[in-house]
Design a protein around this motif. Structure first.
Motif, mmCIF file in Angstrom:
data_model
loop_
_atom_site.group_PDB
_atom_site.id
_atom_site.type_symbol
_atom_site.label_atom_id
_atom_site.label_comp_id
_atom_site.label_asym_id
_atom_site.label_seq_id
_atom_site.Cartn_x
_atom_site.Cartn_y
_atom_site.Cartn_z
ATOM 1 N N TRP A 32 3.757 0.614 2.930
ATOM 2 C CA TRP A 32 3.748 -0.520 3.850
ATOM 3 C C TRP A 32 3.234 -1.771 3.140
ATOM 4 O O TRP A 32 2.574 -1.690 2.110
ATOM 5 C CB TRP A 32 2.903 -0.210 5.091
ATOM 6 C CG TRP A 32 1.430 -0.012 4.858
ATOM 7 C CD1 TRP A 32 0.434 -0.945 4.978
ATOM 8 C CD2 TRP A 32 0.766 1.209 4.470
ATOM 9 N NE1 TRP A 32 -0.789 -0.385 4.699
ATOM 10 C CE2 TRP A 32 -0.615 0.931 4.388
ATOM 11 C CE3 TRP A 32 1.208 2.506 4.190
ATOM 12 C CZ2 TRP A 32 -1.553 1.905 4.034
ATOM 13 C CZ3 TRP A 32 0.272 3.467 3.823
ATOM 14 C CH2 TRP A 32 -1.082 3.169 3.764
ATOM 15 N N HIS A 33 3.550 -2.920 3.701
ATOM 16 C CA HIS A 33 3.118 -4.192 3.122
ATOM 17 C C HIS A 33 1.668 -4.467 3.504
ATOM 18 O O HIS A 33 1.199 -4.073 4.574
ATOM 19 C CB HIS A 33 4.012 -5.331 3.614
ATOM 20 C CG HIS A 33 3.885 -6.586 2.803
ATOM 21 N ND1 HIS A 33 2.921 -7.541 3.060
ATOM 22 C CD2 HIS A 33 4.585 -7.023 1.718
ATOM 23 C CE1 HIS A 33 3.039 -8.523 2.184
ATOM 24 N NE2 HIS A 33 4.037 -8.234 1.359
ATOM 25 N N GLU A 34 0.957 -5.138 2.619
ATOM 26 C CA GLU A 34 -0.467 -5.371 2.845
ATOM 27 C C GLU A 34 -0.753 -6.202 4.097
ATOM 28 O O GLU A 34 -1.850 -6.137 4.650
ATOM 29 C CB GLU A 34 -1.088 -6.074 1.634
ATOM 30 C CG GLU A 34 -0.524 -7.456 1.347
ATOM 31 C CD GLU A 34 -1.151 -8.093 0.113
ATOM 32 O OE1 GLU A 34 -2.070 -7.481 -0.471
ATOM 33 O OE2 GLU A 34 -0.731 -9.202 -0.265
ATOM 34 N N TYR B 113 0.855 -1.177 0.000
ATOM 35 C CA TYR B 113 0.000 0.000 0.000
ATOM 36 C C TYR B 113 0.897 1.235 0.000
ATOM 37 O O TYR B 113 1.971 1.243 0.602
ATOM 38 C CB TYR B 113 -0.905 0.031 1.230
ATOM 39 C CG TYR B 113 -2.090 -0.885 1.137
ATOM 40 C CD1 TYR B 113 -3.308 -0.432 0.627
ATOM 41 C CD2 TYR B 113 -2.003 -2.207 1.565
ATOM 42 C CE1 TYR B 113 -4.401 -1.276 0.543
ATOM 43 C CE2 TYR B 113 -3.092 -3.053 1.487
ATOM 44 C CZ TYR B 113 -4.287 -2.580 0.976
ATOM 45 O OH TYR B 113 -5.372 -3.424 0.891
ATOM 46 N N CYS B 114 0.427 2.282 -0.665
ATOM 47 C CA CYS B 114 1.189 3.527 -0.747
ATOM 48 C C CYS B 114 0.220 4.692 -0.602
ATOM 49 O O CYS B 114 -0.677 4.864 -1.433
ATOM 50 C CB CYS B 114 1.942 3.614 -2.075
ATOM 51 S SG CYS B 114 2.948 5.103 -2.254
ATOM 52 N N ARG B 115 0.369 5.446 0.467
ATOM 53 C CA ARG B 115 -0.477 6.630 0.688
ATOM 54 C C ARG B 115 0.382 7.874 0.516
ATOM 55 O O ARG B 115 1.299 8.115 1.293
ATOM 56 C CB ARG B 115 -1.092 6.617 2.088
ATOM 57 C CG ARG B 115 -1.894 7.875 2.396
ATOM 58 C CD ARG B 115 -2.299 7.944 3.851
ATOM 59 N NE ARG B 115 -2.861 9.257 4.165
ATOM 60 C CZ ARG B 115 -3.134 9.684 5.396
ATOM 61 N NH1 ARG B 115 -2.907 8.889 6.434
ATOM 62 N NH2 ARG B 115 -3.630 10.887 5.599
ATOM 63 N N ARG C 33 0.648 5.244 11.251
ATOM 64 C CA ARG C 33 0.483 5.983 9.986
ATOM 65 C C ARG C 33 -0.258 7.298 10.207
ATOM 66 O O ARG C 33 0.081 8.331 9.607
ATOM 67 C CB ARG C 33 -0.236 5.106 8.966
ATOM 68 C CG ARG C 33 0.555 3.871 8.552
ATOM 69 C CD ARG C 33 -0.022 3.226 7.310
ATOM 70 N NE ARG C 33 -1.359 2.701 7.497
ATOM 71 C CZ ARG C 33 -1.640 1.452 7.879
ATOM 72 N NH1 ARG C 33 -0.655 0.606 8.148
ATOM 73 N NH2 ARG C 33 -2.887 1.044 7.994
ATOM 74 N N HIS D 131 -0.425 -0.397 13.566
ATOM 75 C CA HIS D 131 0.159 0.163 12.345
ATOM 76 C C HIS D 131 -0.650 1.350 11.852
ATOM 77 O O HIS D 131 -0.079 2.366 11.424
ATOM 78 C CB HIS D 131 0.234 -0.915 11.265
ATOM 79 C CG HIS D 131 1.332 -1.911 11.482
ATOM 80 N ND1 HIS D 131 2.422 -2.000 10.659
ATOM 81 C CD2 HIS D 131 1.499 -2.859 12.440
ATOM 82 C CE1 HIS D 131 3.230 -2.964 11.100
ATOM 83 N NE2 HIS D 131 2.683 -3.498 12.174
ATOM 84 N N ALA D 132 -1.972 1.242 11.899
ATOM 85 C CA ALA D 132 -2.821 2.355 11.454
ATOM 86 C C ALA D 132 -2.598 3.584 12.331
ATOM 87 O O ALA D 132 -2.578 4.721 11.834
ATOM 88 C CB ALA D 132 -4.290 1.942 11.491
ATOM 89 N N TRP E 117 0.077 -5.669 6.989
ATOM 90 C CA TRP E 117 -0.147 -4.807 8.139
ATOM 91 C C TRP E 117 -1.264 -3.802 7.917
ATOM 92 O O TRP E 117 -1.456 -2.908 8.741
ATOM 93 C CB TRP E 117 1.134 -4.048 8.498
ATOM 94 C CG TRP E 117 2.306 -4.930 8.790
ATOM 95 C CD1 TRP E 117 3.518 -4.925 8.159
ATOM 96 C CD2 TRP E 117 2.384 -5.965 9.785
ATOM 97 N NE1 TRP E 117 4.342 -5.877 8.691
ATOM 98 C CE2 TRP E 117 3.671 -6.534 9.696
ATOM 99 C CE3 TRP E 117 1.478 -6.452 10.739
ATOM 100 C CZ2 TRP E 117 4.078 -7.564 10.518
ATOM 101 C CZ3 TRP E 117 1.887 -7.499 11.559
ATOM 102 C CH2 TRP E 117 3.167 -8.031 11.455
ATOM 103 N N HIS E 118 -2.006 -3.945 6.840
ATOM 104 C CA HIS E 118 -2.967 -2.905 6.478
ATOM 105 C C HIS E 118 -4.066 -2.739 7.525
ATOM 106 O O HIS E 118 -4.531 -1.629 7.782
ATOM 107 C CB HIS E 118 -3.579 -3.214 5.109
ATOM 108 C CG HIS E 118 -4.491 -2.136 4.608
ATOM 109 N ND1 HIS E 118 -4.064 -0.839 4.417
ATOM 110 C CD2 HIS E 118 -5.817 -2.152 4.288
ATOM 111 C CE1 HIS E 118 -5.070 -0.105 3.975
ATOM 112 N NE2 HIS E 118 -6.136 -0.868 3.898
ATOM 113 N N ARG E 119 -4.497 -3.833 8.137
ATOM 114 C CA ARG E 119 -5.619 -3.769 9.088
ATOM 115 C C ARG E 119 -5.175 -3.741 10.549
ATOM 116 O O ARG E 119 -6.011 -3.747 11.442
ATOM 117 C CB ARG E 119 -6.572 -4.944 8.855
ATOM 118 C CG ARG E 119 -7.228 -4.917 7.484
ATOM 119 C CD ARG E 119 -8.282 -5.999 7.332
ATOM 120 N NE ARG E 119 -8.863 -5.984 6.006
ATOM 121 C CZ ARG E 119 -9.858 -5.184 5.640
ATOM 122 N NH1 ARG E 119 -10.394 -4.363 6.518
ATOM 123 N NH2 ARG E 119 -10.341 -5.230 4.415
#
Length: 314
Positions: free
Chosen positions: A289-291, A171-173, A303, A299-300, A293-295
């Protein structure tokens, strides 16, 4: 759904078609076996007595057994029900574990970033982990050597920089464009803003080593894109060496505004914006970040904090 009386033997583990089995009945069965009372089981499960009685009737049909039998003013378990007690308790415990387990907090959280952003973030991220996950060690990594590969293998948890193309699985924000400022020594001829950005190249141009040494497909910090192009360029290893150089020369450095203000206050430097010519280029940075850790809530939270401090300067 009728089940043969073979369930009354030692073959209690024979497979049922779970697609046709109401797993809510397992909760009712567990309460009935433990409390041995229809009313008490219904109260625990917030079911009416008629609903609990209907569930018991359904269970009796499935197991082809009474399960509970009246004895004086109470109920007793049948031999089959006695055999079911440990199995049902284990099943309910395992199901509870499946749905209640949370991902344990990480032992360490590594963030790859340029040093000028690290100045803004390290203290605040350390405080964040001390509050929400005291067992997690925050590990700042300055620079981006092989950062994408390390994100993929879990050696790095988050990277702050620019990637030409974040691969599948990442993921890239990208954060909103950040205003930039020029830095120089106090009393510099350009500090009043009378020299246009595209004319700053006549002064010494500072290149920070970590800002440009990543190839295509890797992560870089984006500072190199802000550098006024000139005839004389000096490469330095880090932001602190660059600041020291600014103090004693006519060099000019362009940084994102939050970092520029921090460096200015720390080293007694001047900040300015050219008053004529083209505007200063904005600074662009992304969080990558790698997917996997998305949820993750931790980590959230990281970010969210990073975005706030990078955009607002802490």
């Amino acid at each position: 759904m009728a089940v043969s009386s073979a369930l009354q033997t030692d073959d209690l583990d024979s497979a049922l078609d779970l697609g046709g089995f109401d797993l809510n009945l397992l909760l009712v069965l567990g309460a009935l076996l433990r409390l041995r009372n229809i009313t008490h089981a219904g109260n625990e499960l917030r079911l009416s007595q008629p609903a609990t009685s209907r569930a018991l009737a359904r269970l009796r049909e499935i197991f082809n057994d009474e399960l509970l039998t009246r004895h004086l003013r109470s109920f007793e378990l049948t031999p089959l029900a006695e055999k079911l007690v440990p199995k049902v308790e284990a099943a309910l415990k395992n199901i509870g574990n499946i749905f209640s387990n949370r991902v344990p907090p990480p032992e360490r959280f590594a963030v790859a970033m340029p040093d000028h952003l690290a100045l803004l973030l390290i203290a605040n991220l350390t405080g964040y982990f001390r509050e929400v996950s005291p067992t997690t060690v925050f590990l700042p990594i300055i620079g981006f050597s092989d950062a994408l590969a390390q994100l993929e293998t879990g050696q790095i948890d988050l990277a702050l920089g620019i990637a030409d193309d974040a691969p599948l699985g990442f993921y890239c924000r990208t954060l909103p464009a950040i205003q930039t400022l020029c830095l120089s020594r106090q009393g510099h001829v350009a500090a009043g803003g009378r020299v246009a950005y595209d004319e700053l190249g006549r002064f010494l141009s500072i290149r920070i080593g970590a800002s440009y040494n990543a190839g295509f497909g890797e992560i870089r910090d984006g500072v190199e894109a802000l550098r006024p192009r000139g005839k004389e360029t000096l490469t330095v290893p880090d932001i602190h060496t660059a600041a020291s150089l600014l103090q004693g020369t006519d060099a000019v450095l362009v940084l994102p505004a939050p970092s520029a203000r921090y460096i200015s206050a720390r080293y007694g430097l001047a900040t300015f914006v050219p008053q004529k010519g083209p505007p200063l280029p904005p600074y662009h940075v992304s969080m990558i970040w790698h997917e996997r850790w998305h949820r993750s809530s931790i980590h959230a939270g990281v970010r969210s904090m990073v975005a706030s401090y990078v955009l607002e300067g802490g």
